[in-house]
Design a protein around this motif. Sequence first.
Motif, PDB file in Angstrom:
ATOM      1  N   ASN A  18       0.828  -1.220   0.000  1.00  0.00           N
ATOM      2  CA  ASN A  18       0.000   0.000   0.000  1.00  0.00           C
ATOM      3  C   ASN A  18       0.859   1.265   0.000  1.00  0.00           C
ATOM      4  N   THR A  19       1.933   1.283   0.765  1.00  0.00           N
ATOM      5  CA  THR A  19       2.764   2.475   0.812  1.00  0.00           C
ATOM      6  C   THR A  19       3.499   2.689  -0.515  1.00  0.00           C
ATOM      7  N   MET A  20       3.921   1.596  -1.166  1.00  0.00           N
ATOM      8  CA  MET A  20       4.575   1.734  -2.465  1.00  0.00           C
ATOM      9  C   MET A  20       3.614   2.297  -3.506  1.00  0.00           C
ATOM     10  N   MET A  21       2.373   1.798  -3.500  1.00  0.00           N
ATOM     11  CA  MET A  21       1.390   2.304  -4.458  1.00  0.00           C
ATOM     12  C   MET A  21       1.059   3.765  -4.163  1.00  0.00           C
ATOM     13  N   ALA A  22       0.984   4.116  -2.899  1.00  0.00           N
ATOM     14  CA  ALA A  22       0.708   5.515  -2.538  1.00  0.00           C
ATOM     15  C   ALA A  22       1.832   6.418  -3.034  1.00  0.00           C
ATOM     16  N   MET A  23       3.069   5.971  -2.887  1.00  0.00           N
ATOM     17  CA  MET A  23       4.200   6.765  -3.339  1.00  0.00           C
ATOM     18  C   MET A  23       4.192   6.910  -4.860  1.00  0.00           C
ATOM     19  N   GLY A  26       1.537   9.323  -5.828  1.00  0.00           N
ATOM     20  CA  GLY A  26       1.954  10.681  -5.537  1.00  0.00           C
ATOM     21  C   GLY A  26       2.929  11.212  -6.572  1.00  0.00           C
ATOM     22  N   GLN A  27       3.831  10.352  -7.043  1.00  0.00           N
ATOM     23  CA  GLN A  27       4.798  10.760  -8.059  1.00  0.00           C
ATOM     24  C   GLN A  27       4.120  11.030  -9.395  1.00  0.00           C
ATOM     25  N   GLN A  28       3.240  10.121  -9.773  1.00  0.00           N
ATOM     26  CA  GLN A  28       2.639  10.215 -11.101  1.00  0.00           C
ATOM     27  C   GLN A  28       1.502  11.227 -11.170  1.00  0.00           C
ATOM     28  N   ARG A  29       0.762  11.394 -10.084  1.00  0.00           N
ATOM     29  CA  ARG A  29      -0.439  12.215 -10.139  1.00  0.00           C
ATOM     30  C   ARG A  29      -0.445  13.410  -9.201  1.00  0.00           C
ATOM     31  N   GLY A  30       0.414  13.390  -8.211  1.00  0.00           N
ATOM     32  CA  GLY A  30       0.374  14.434  -7.192  1.00  0.00           C
ATOM     33  C   GLY A  30      -0.578  14.033  -6.069  1.00  0.00           C
ATOM     34  N   PHE A  31      -0.541  14.817  -5.001  1.00  0.00           N
ATOM     35  CA  PHE A  31      -1.308  14.476  -3.805  1.00  0.00           C
ATOM     36  C   PHE A  31      -2.816  14.524  -4.050  1.00  0.00           C
ATOM     37  N   ARG A  32      -3.288  15.609  -4.607  1.00  0.00           N
ATOM     38  CA  ARG A  32      -4.736  15.790  -4.786  1.00  0.00           C
ATOM     39  C   ARG A  32      -5.347  14.682  -5.645  1.00  0.00           C
ATOM     40  N   SER A  33      -4.693  14.346  -6.742  1.00  0.00           N
ATOM     41  CA  SER A  33      -5.229  13.310  -7.630  1.00  0.00           C
ATOM     42  C   SER A  33      -5.073  11.913  -7.035  1.00  0.00           C
ATOM     43  N   SER A  34      -4.285  11.792  -5.994  1.00  0.00           N
ATOM     44  CA  SER A  34      -4.097  10.496  -5.333  1.00  0.00           C
ATOM     45  C   SER A  34      -5.062  10.282  -4.168  1.00  0.00           C
ATOM     46  N   LEU A  35      -5.892  11.262  -3.893  1.00  0.00           N
ATOM     47  CA  LEU A  35      -6.809  11.142  -2.757  1.00  0.00           C
ATOM     48  C   LEU A  35      -7.757   9.952  -2.893  1.00  0.00           C
ATOM     49  N   ARG A  36      -8.250   9.693  -4.101  1.00  0.00           N
ATOM     50  CA  ARG A  36      -9.167   8.551  -4.277  1.00  0.00           C
ATOM     51  C   ARG A  36      -8.478   7.245  -3.899  1.00  0.00           C
ATOM     52  N   LEU A  37      -7.239   7.077  -4.332  1.00  0.00           N
ATOM     53  CA  LEU A  37      -6.489   5.869  -3.979  1.00  0.00           C
ATOM     54  C   LEU A  37      -6.348   5.769  -2.464  1.00  0.00           C
ATOM     55  N   ASN A  38      -5.955   6.865  -1.829  1.00  0.00           N
ATOM     56  CA  ASN A  38      -5.769   6.868  -0.375  1.00  0.00           C
ATOM     57  C   ASN A  38      -7.076   6.625   0.375  1.00  0.00           C
ATOM     58  N   LEU A  39      -8.161   7.189  -0.117  1.00  0.00           N
ATOM     59  CA  LEU A  39      -9.463   6.942   0.525  1.00  0.00           C
ATOM     60  C   LEU A  39      -9.889   5.490   0.351  1.00  0.00           C
ATOM     61  N   GLY A  40      -9.589   4.915  -0.790  1.00  0.00           N
ATOM     62  CA  GLY A  40      -9.852   3.485  -0.984  1.00  0.00           C
ATOM     63  C   GLY A  40      -9.054   2.640  -0.015  1.00  0.00           C
ATOM     64  N   MET A  41      -7.789   3.011   0.192  1.00  0.00           N
ATOM     65  CA  MET A  41      -6.953   2.298   1.160  1.00  0.00           C
ATOM     66  C   MET A  41      -7.502   2.475   2.572  1.00  0.00           C
ATOM     67  N   LEU A  42      -7.949   3.684   2.894  1.00  0.00           N
ATOM     68  CA  LEU A  42      -8.551   3.945   4.208  1.00  0.00           C
ATOM     69  C   LEU A  42      -9.785   3.072   4.414  1.00  0.00           C
ATOM     70  N   PHE A  43     -10.671   3.036   3.443  1.00  0.00           N
ATOM     71  CA  PHE A  43     -11.881   2.219   3.540  1.00  0.00           C
ATOM     72  C   PHE A  43     -11.513   0.737   3.657  1.00  0.00           C
ATOM     73  N   LEU A 145      -2.440   7.469   7.928  1.00  0.00           N
ATOM     74  CA  LEU A 145      -1.411   8.511   7.926  1.00  0.00           C
ATOM     75  C   LEU A 145      -0.153   8.020   7.206  1.00  0.00           C
ATOM     76  N   GLY A 146       0.149   6.735   7.370  1.00  0.00           N
ATOM     77  CA  GLY A 146       1.305   6.159   6.688  1.00  0.00           C
ATOM     78  C   GLY A 146       1.172   6.248   5.174  1.00  0.00           C
ATOM     79  N   THR A 147       0.004   5.876   4.647  1.00  0.00           N
ATOM     80  CA  THR A 147      -0.155   5.929   3.191  1.00  0.00           C
ATOM     81  C   THR A 147      -0.179   7.366   2.686  1.00  0.00           C
ATOM     82  N   PHE A 148      -0.810   8.267   3.446  1.00  0.00           N
ATOM     83  CA  PHE A 148      -0.812   9.671   3.043  1.00  0.00           C
ATOM     84  C   PHE A 148       0.611  10.242   3.057  1.00  0.00           C
TER      85      PHE A 148
END
Length: 185
Positions: A18-23, A26-43, A145-148
């Motif tokens: 999960n942390t690798m995918m989050a990183m 973040g690299q490819q899309r930036g933080f804002r565009s990665s929110l959906r991925l992070n929210l999916g991980m949170l859920f 928080l770790g994935t974010f």
Amino acid sequence: MSAFFIFVFVMSFTPGPNTMMAMVSGQQRGFRSSLRLNLGMLFGMGFMGLMGALFAHWLQSTPTFLTVMKIVGSAYLMYLAYHIFISKPGEANNSTGGFRTGMLLQLTNIKGYLYFITGLGAFSLTGVLNNMPVKWLMMVLIGSLGTFAWTVCGQMMSKFYHQYYRVFNTVITLLLAFAAVDLWR
């Protein structure tokens, strides 16, 4: 109590699928565009934690379930590794960006199940912190928080990534492949 928090922080902030995918997101899309991925991980993490709390004893004593999870988790990690390997900066790569991807990644993350089974079952805290729903909530929030944090690190490395994306994608692919194989140890 400090042992519990050390365990939770180490498990939440050390590399995993999960942390690798989050990183990468973040690299490819930036933080804002990665929110959906992070929210999916949170859920997914919240749901996984509920399952861990409700079925911890059964999960620990049912090798068939663990074997199925290892098969599904390994296959999904290899799928993600392939898509990261072939991706280029600026491409729309749905394998690293959506809510469903984040949720599925968490639900097949064996490290996540061990995180909740161990964290919820092996540590006794004092007072209200020993309440199962409170422990669950703390673990979900700290885990998220770790994935974010990894997403933010990915965004900060974006310029470096765009310059050396082939090397970086190869390293991440190898790490995901290692994680898929490591599930079987």
